[in-house]
Design a protein around this motif. Structure first.
Motif, PDB file in Angstrom:
ATOM      1  N   THR A   1       0.845  -1.191   0.000  1.00 36.46           N
ATOM      2  CA  THR A   1       0.000   0.000   0.000  1.00 36.46           C
ATOM      3  C   THR A   1       0.882   1.244   0.000  1.00 36.46           C
ATOM      4  O   THR A   1       2.105   1.160   0.111  1.00 36.46           O
ATOM      5  CB  THR A   1      -0.917   0.020   1.232  1.00 36.46           C
TER       6      THR A   1
ATOM      7  N   HIS B   1       3.252   2.358  -4.162  1.00 39.56           N
ATOM      8  CA  HIS B   1       2.506   1.333  -4.877  1.00 39.56           C
ATOM      9  C   HIS B   1       1.572   1.954  -5.913  1.00 39.56           C
ATOM     10  O   HIS B   1       1.437   1.441  -7.028  1.00 39.56           O
ATOM     11  CB  HIS B   1       1.696   0.469  -3.907  1.00 39.56           C
ATOM     12  N   TRP B   2       0.935   3.045  -5.567  1.00 38.72           N
ATOM     13  CA  TRP B   2       0.026   3.707  -6.505  1.00 38.72           C
ATOM     14  C   TRP B   2       0.787   4.145  -7.755  1.00 38.72           C
ATOM     15  O   TRP B   2       0.314   3.949  -8.878  1.00 38.72           O
ATOM     16  CB  TRP B   2      -0.627   4.910  -5.839  1.00 38.72           C
TER      17      TRP B   2
END
Length: 217
Positions: free
Chosen positions: A139, A143-144
């Motif tokens: 997360t 990660h985004w």
């Protein structure tokens, strides 16, 4: 079988051998990445090391899953930090994942030394950056960014694995090679090559794998 529990491996192999007389290719692709801190396998090892390296090591030794982490996610230039017994040191969840991928490269190259006697070709591969359940515990902003910029559909990983399984370039004289996405031979970082050829690190890691799995054979 459950690769995070070494007691499940032998019964699964015995079940397979009662139904089949041969196996042509095995891709040790199952793995975990960035589980909750402190996660352990059934034998008390780091969950990533147990699932990604020790379980497949006990199972069979053919194709071994590397990762881009071999190039960018290791805790030092040599790819792995081990103690006097060859056991990888706990360097945190993300670095530990990188160590498991380097560990698989070590296993492939060390076991490739037996190809002349066994006829089994070993290779490690980077399947590519794939959008799969592997990232379920990852997360945060990093990660985004990764998800939006460099991840590909899972089928691309299958292309890499099929090429590594079937390519005529991976003849016995290339046993121990490393494959890049989406199917080509590639080089390892210089520091990891040193671990494989000069420092004895890869041999000590393999000896540790052997010591951890011996009683489950």
């Amino acid at each position: 079988m459950d690769l995070s529990d070494l007691t499940s491996i032998k019964p699964a192999v015995e079940g397979f051998t009662t139904q089949e007389s041969r196996i042509d290719v095995l891709i040790n692709n199952a793995g975990v990445m960035f589980p909750p801190d402190g996660s352990r396998d059934a034998q008390g090892n780091d969950l990533q090391m147990g699932t990604n390296c020790l379980g497949p090591y006990l199972l069979i030794r053919v194709l071994w899953a590397g990762s881009i982490a071999v190039h960018v996610g290791t805790p030092n230039r040599q790819g792995i930090i081990i103690d006097a017994n060859g056991q990888p040191e706990d360097k945190g969840v993300k670095a530990n994942y990188g160590q498991t991928k380097v560990g698989n490269v070590f296993i492939a190259r060390e076991l490739a030394k037996t190809t002349a006697e066994t006829g089994v070709v070993h290779a490690a591969f980077n399947p590519g950056n794939l959008r799969t359940e592997l990232q379920r515990h990852w997360t945060g902003l990093d990660h985004w960014i990764v998800d939006k910029t460099i991840l590909y559909p899972p089928i691309f990983g299958a292309y890499t694995e099929l090429w590594t399984s079937l390519a005529p370039e991976l003849a016995p004289d290339r046993s121990g090679a490393y494959a890049y996405p989406w199917g080509r031979l590639g080089a390892l970082p210089d520091g990891i090559e040193e671990s494989l050829t000069h420092s004895g690190i890869s041999e000590r890691f393999l000896q540790w794998c052997e010591s951890q799995t011996r009683e489950f054979i």
